[in-house]
Design an enzyme around this catalytic site. Structure first.
Site, PDB file in Angstrom:
ATOM      1  N   HIS A  56       0.764  -1.289   0.059  1.00  0.00           N
ATOM      2  CA  HIS A  56       0.047   0.051   0.028  1.00  0.00           C
ATOM      3  C   HIS A  56       0.744   1.360  -0.111  1.00  0.00           C
ATOM      4  CE1 HIS A  56      -3.664  -2.120   0.275  1.00  0.00           C
ATOM      5  NE2 HIS A  56      -3.259  -2.693   1.374  1.00  0.00           N
TER       6      HIS A  56
ATOM      7  N   HIS B 168     -13.768  37.389 -46.005  1.00  0.00           N
ATOM      8  CA  HIS B 168     -13.203  37.752 -44.753  1.00  0.00           C
ATOM      9  C   HIS B 168     -11.680  37.563 -44.706  1.00  0.00           C
ATOM     10  CE1 HIS B 168     -12.423  38.345 -40.364  1.00  0.00           C
ATOM     11  NE2 HIS B 168     -13.488  39.109 -40.535  1.00  0.00           N
TER      12      HIS B 168
END
EC number: 4.2.1.59
Length: 464
Positions: free
Chosen positions: A288, A366
């Site tokens: 762990h 554009h």
């Protein structure tokens, strides 16, 4: 692997004793919304505090993984977390009226079974995998522990253990996909050696330990007097040892059950990274402490890889809504339908994608010699993304219009060019009231914010 987030269809519960605290607890799994993650809630404490399943909240790793947040603790979380990862459940609230989940039989299988009984529900959000891009290594030289995460397109785990024991020896266990967890790993029980029992018992641990929820490995000759003491410890009339060296003649479910359980622990502890993993995990002699240290290292790498507030777009994954589903909700059509995909949707947040190409009609007039996506159309695409969020709050979205009422604090931070992929995120700033929605919109190219605005819109039923 599942690509969308999942929760459970209904709440389910089970009851049992905690392995280390010995306290009987009722545990309830409750469905949770997208991006909730896995959280524990101590319903027996004042204020019913919640504890995130987060490696940065681990406060103890002695024979189990303990989390603490806001003064509330929950012990031995790894087996229940492993069950959720193995079932690929992303969002759930785990309510406990005690300090520790029930140990059950020492494995994850009973958690799996009760969750399967609840059923699973797919959610309108893609899973946010942490995909390991390069080798991430962890070593503990003193304990001879080595762990590494390698890049791969799924989640696979291999564990090697070596206890220098004539009973267990060296063992390996592996899965090549997380979908194998349920059948290959989930039923494997926790274990310890006989020489550890007295130390654990004297350390005020294993108060709920029983020969029904743990395997005790006997690697030496045991005298009758010691067997009598063990029987007293476990509240048994008597215990015995068979020649294989397992206390009380417990049959192993697999020849390498201890190694498989260590793999279970790795999966459970690495759930604390906080996101599902795409990685190959190789672990030698894990425990762990090492698992949690490795989880923290993975989490730091994940945080470095990208800011979590930016929507993650993976073009390999299916969208929450494709262009046909978007067209069924939004009234816009070419050349003003500006959203290609919805990749995330919940009660307050939506994320959409716009692929900018030179074929867009606005590029004809554009800046034709220097094509730049008009800012007003970036805002329009953002608003259409937000429109999906607003219309998702009604049962018949095709019968409603959404209209702009206002735009505030609009900023264009970088030019958007042909070849860019715009990812929009819109989030409600307050609940929708009387058909009025106010949301913060952001547009990104990669990790770069290119446009943002606060938008207000109304939702109005179409006249019949």
């Amino acid at each position: 692997m599942k690509v969308k987030q999942h929760t459970i269809k209904r709440q389910v519960n089970l009851t049992g004793v905690g392995l280390h605290t010995g306290v009987v607890s009722n545990m309830t799994f409750v469905p949770a919304p997208p991006n909730h993650g896995i959280k524990f809630q101590r319903v027996d404490l004042e204020g019913r505090p919640t504890i995130d399943a987060d490696c940065d909240l681990v406060v103890d790793v002695s024979r189990g993984t303990t989390l603490e947040q806001s003064g509330a603790r929950v012990y031995t979380v790894e087996h229940v977390l492993a069950a959720l990862v193995g079932l690929e459940i992303d969002n759930v609230l785990i309510q406990l009226d005690g300090p520790e989940p029930p140990i059950m039989d020492g494995s994850s299988i009973q958690f799996i079974e009760v969750l399967e009984n609840a059923g699973f529900e797919e959610q309108n959000a893609l899973r946010r995998f942490f995909e390991v891009q390069e080798s991430i290594q962890y070593k503990d030289v003193a304990r001879e522990v080595e762990m590494v995460a390698l890049p791969t397109d799924n989640y696979r785990v291999t564990v090697m253990v070596d206890y220098n024991s004539p009973v267990l020896g060296s063992q390996h266990a592996s899965i090549t996909d997380i979908s194998q967890f349920r059948t290959e790993i989930a039923s494997c029980r926790t274990f310890c050696f006989l020489h550890e029992l007295e130390m654990l018992y004297n350390s005020n641990l294993i108060k709920g330990g029983d020969l029904n929820n743990a395997i005790v490995v006997v690697d030496r000759v045991v005298e009758k007097e010691e067997l009598a003491n063990l029987a007293k410890m476990f509240n048994k009339q008597s215990v015995e040892v068979k020649k294989e060296g397992i206390l009380n003649n417990v049959d192993l479910r697999y020849r390498n059950e201890p190694a498989r359980h260590k793999l279970l622990d790795v999966v459970g502890d690495l759930a604390l990274v906080g996101r599902p993993l795409k990685a190959q995990i190789l672990a030698a002699r894990p425990g762990h402490a090492a698992n949690v240290a490795f989880a923290k290292k993975l989490k730091r790498a994940m945080e470095k890889a990208g800011a979590s507030h930016i929507p993650h777009y993976d073009p390999k994954l299916p969208p929450v809504m494709d262009i046909n589903q978007i067209s069924n909700i939004l009234p816009h059509r070419y050349p003003f339908q500006l959203i290609d995909k919805i990749i995330y949707l919940d009660e307050s947040v939506v994320a959409g994608v716009k692929n900018v190409t030179m074929n867009e009609p606005y590029f004809i007039g554009h800046f034709p010699g220097n094509p730049v996506m008009p800012g007003v159309l970036q805002v329009e695409a953002m608003a259409q993304t937000g429109g999906i969020l607003v219309l998702s709050t009604v049962d018949d979205p095709e019968n409603y219009w959404t209209y702009f009422l206002g735009i505030e604090n609009c900023k264009f931070r970088k030019m958007v060019l042909p070849g860019d992929t715009l990812v929009f995120k819109c989030e409600l700033l307050a609940p929708i009231r009387r058909g009025i929605a106010k949301m913060k919109g952001e547009a990104y190219v990669g990790n770069t914010l290119v446009c943002e605005a606060v938008m207000t819109a109304s939702i109005t039923r179409k006249e019949s």
